[in-house]
Design an enzyme around this catalytic site. Structure first.
Site, short mmCIF file in Angstrom:
data_model
loop_
_atom_site.label_atom_id
_atom_site.label_comp_id
_atom_site.label_asym_id
_atom_site.label_seq_id
_atom_site.Cartn_x
_atom_site.Cartn_y
_atom_site.Cartn_z
N ASP A 10 0.82 -1.28 -0.13
CA ASP A 10 -0.08 0.18 -0.05
C ASP A 10 1.01 1.27 0.01
OD1 ASP A 10 -2.53 -1.25 -0.01
OD2 ASP A 10 -2.63 -1.15 2.24
N ARG B 152 -0.22 5.01 17.34
CA ARG B 152 -0.77 5.96 16.34
C ARG B 152 -0.24 7.22 16.57
NH1 ARG B 152 0.07 2.40 12.88
NH2 ARG B 152 -1.53 0.88 12.42
N ASP C 96 -7.47 3.19 12.76
CA ASP C 96 -6.56 3.89 12.78
C ASP C 96 -6.39 5.24 12.06
OD1 ASP C 96 -4.87 2.14 14.25
OD2 ASP C 96 -4.75 0.71 12.78
N SER D 41 -3.92 -9.94 8.13
CA SER D 41 -3.35 -8.30 8.34
C SER D 41 -2.85 -8.15 9.88
CB SER D 41 -4.43 -7.31 8.18
OG SER D 41 -4.15 -6.18 8.63
N1 ARG Z 1 -8.19 -3.47 16.46
C1 ARG Z 1 -6.81 -2.84 16.81
C2 ARG Z 1 -7.04 -1.49 16.99
O1 ARG Z 1 -8.10 -0.70 16.40
C3 ARG Z 1 -5.76 -3.07 15.86
C4 ARG Z 1 -5.79 -2.66 14.40
C5 ARG Z 1 -5.00 -2.87 13.48
N2 ARG Z 1 -4.52 -4.24 13.21
C6 ARG Z 1 -4.36 -4.88 12.21
N3 ARG Z 1 -4.26 -6.35 12.37
N4 ARG Z 1 -3.67 -4.25 11.13
O2 ARG Z 1 -6.34 -0.95 17.77
#
Ligand code: ARG
Length: 420
Positions: free
Chosen positions: A14, A94, A123, A174
């Site tokens: 990406d 983040r 995110d 992922s």
């Molecule tokens: N659900 C988690 C959060 O919102 C992780 C999100 C990212 N997860 C991922 N497998 N890319 O904090």
């Protein structure tokens, strides 16, 4: 002159495609920023790849220590678990990445920052809201959210632009990784009834046959872990070692159907061996060093704190206020906790502190008891006074059959043994 964008660059498909897409779609000069927060990648190779694809500059930062000091430790001090389960590894990273994007944008005179989030997750909200709070003047572009390409279209775009695509078979999952944990979603995990297959786990193993249990002592200074088994360690090394020790005992697996901020329920599994062990140990030390009222109010606020982190509000006034409370609460949370790691469980087996509120002379049932038993009578008379008063005037639970039936309606009688 073309404006510049700072792109948070992971080296994946990406964000690699995003380098060329930002140039073509917006005519921007692209500077990539790759951040090490303990995600076990070859950062220099990733930066080199960005340059090959066409970035004007490729910057890298080792932010592992800052991640722990400024983001993870406050969350640990609060015992923050989203919905009681998730120690927030992804969510905590983040606001750090947003801060670095903003700082670099200012250094480089960029007008825009970009990140690789989709339009479905938490995110994007965390990034955008953090950037808005820190630098309202910056423009934000989320290419993946905008371009609406399928994965095949992206691979096609990559081929046309000579963007190298990893030859390895794409994982069905992922994942997002940093020192505080691994987050894994997609593939079979999207069926909440399906047990997580073995291949989702990378940091934890359930040893079969079981390993001998591992005991480790964790030393805290004002709510921050500083030593393992008496050996003082820097934060990064301490977390890495504990991830190893707890991970090889299968500790820290989490399987959670969570409520995303954007209104979706999603099933995600996590590995957080160090995180779950440290939170358990930290709570144990608080049970020794905080008053009953401090523990109670802190527990109430821990949920709020976790929700705020999850919902992308790190840079909010409420956070500053909650942080003030949490920090103040940690003044005496120093001492040592013994933890037993075995077969997926982390069990607290001992704790001590120079600031302990535990008084053996008050607690003991043996000789040396100094607790005033007579005072208990007076205490109970006053504590129970409102209940007694109300019971004389009103019907309370147990007074009639409406809440609780008469449990001894047909008592059994046992005759006394005949006297010889
Ligand atoms: N659900 C988690 C959060 O919102 C992780 C999100 C990212 N997860 C991922 N497998 N890319 O904090």
């Amino acid at each position: 002159m073309a404006e510049t964008v700072i792109l948070a660059y992971s080296g994946g498909l990406d964000t690699s495609v995003a380098i060329r897409w930002l140039q073509e779609t917006y005519g921007l000069e692209v500077i990539t920023l790759t951040i090490d927060i303990g995600n076990e990648r070859d950062i220099d190779a990733i930066a080199a790849k960005a340059l090959r694809i066409g970035a004007k500059k490729a910057l890298t930062v080792d932010a592992r220590r800052d991640f722990l000091d400024y983001f993870v430790w406050p969350a640990l001090q609060a015992n923050a678990l989203y919905e009681g389960e998730y120690p927030l590894a992804t969510a905590l990273a983040r606001p750090l990445i947003a801060k670095l994007l903003v700082d670099v944008a200012r250094q480089e005179g960029a007008t825009t920052v970009a990140h690789g989030c989709t339009g479905k997750g938490n995110d994007q909200v965390r990034f955008d809201v953090s950037i808005m709070a820190l630098a309202p003047e910056l423009k934000i572009i989320a290419p993946v959210r905008e371009w609406k390409m399928t994965r095949d279209a992206e691979i096609e775009f990559a081929a046309q632009h000579n963007i190298p695509v990893a030859a390895t078979i794409a994982s069905p999952y992922s994942t997002d990784v940093n020192l505080w944990g691994r987050s894994i979603e997609c593939g079979i995990l999207e069926d909440p009834w399906a047990a997580p297959p073995r291949d989702v786990w990378e940091w934890t193993v359930m040893p079969d046959p079981p390993l001998a249990p591992t005991e480790v002592s964790i030393t805290f200074d004002q709510g921050v872990p500083v030593a393992l088994d008496g050996e003082t360690l820097g934060p990064v090394e301490l977390v890495q070692r504990l991830n190893q020790l707890a991970g090889e005992q299968g500790v820290g697996r989490i399987d959670h159907v969570e409520n995303r901020l954007v209104g979706i329920k999603s099933r995600e599994v996590y590995e957080a061996p160090a995180g779950m062990t440290l939170i358990a140990a930290h709570r144990a030390l608080e049970s020794l060093t905080l008053s009953r009222d401090q523990v109670r109010v802190k527990e109430m606020l821990a949920g709020e704190y976790a929700r705020l982190i999850y919902n992308g509000l790190w840079y909010s006034a409420l956070h500053a206020d909650l942080m003030g409370f949490m920090r103040s609460s940690q003044r005496y949370v120093s001492g040592e906790v013994r933890v037993l790691l075995a077969q997926g469980h982390c069990t607290i087996v001992g704790r001590r502190s120079p600031h302990s509120l535990y008084q053996h002379a008050l607690a003991t049932y043996d000789r040396g008891d100094t607790f005033n038993h007579d005072a208990a009578l007076g205490f109970i008379a006053l504590w129970g006074l409102p209940v007694r008063t109300q019971a004389q005037v009103q019907l309370l639970p147990g007074h009639d059959g409406s809440v609780l039936p008469d449990l001894a309606a047909t008592p059994r009688s046992i005759a006394p043994a005949p006297v010889e």
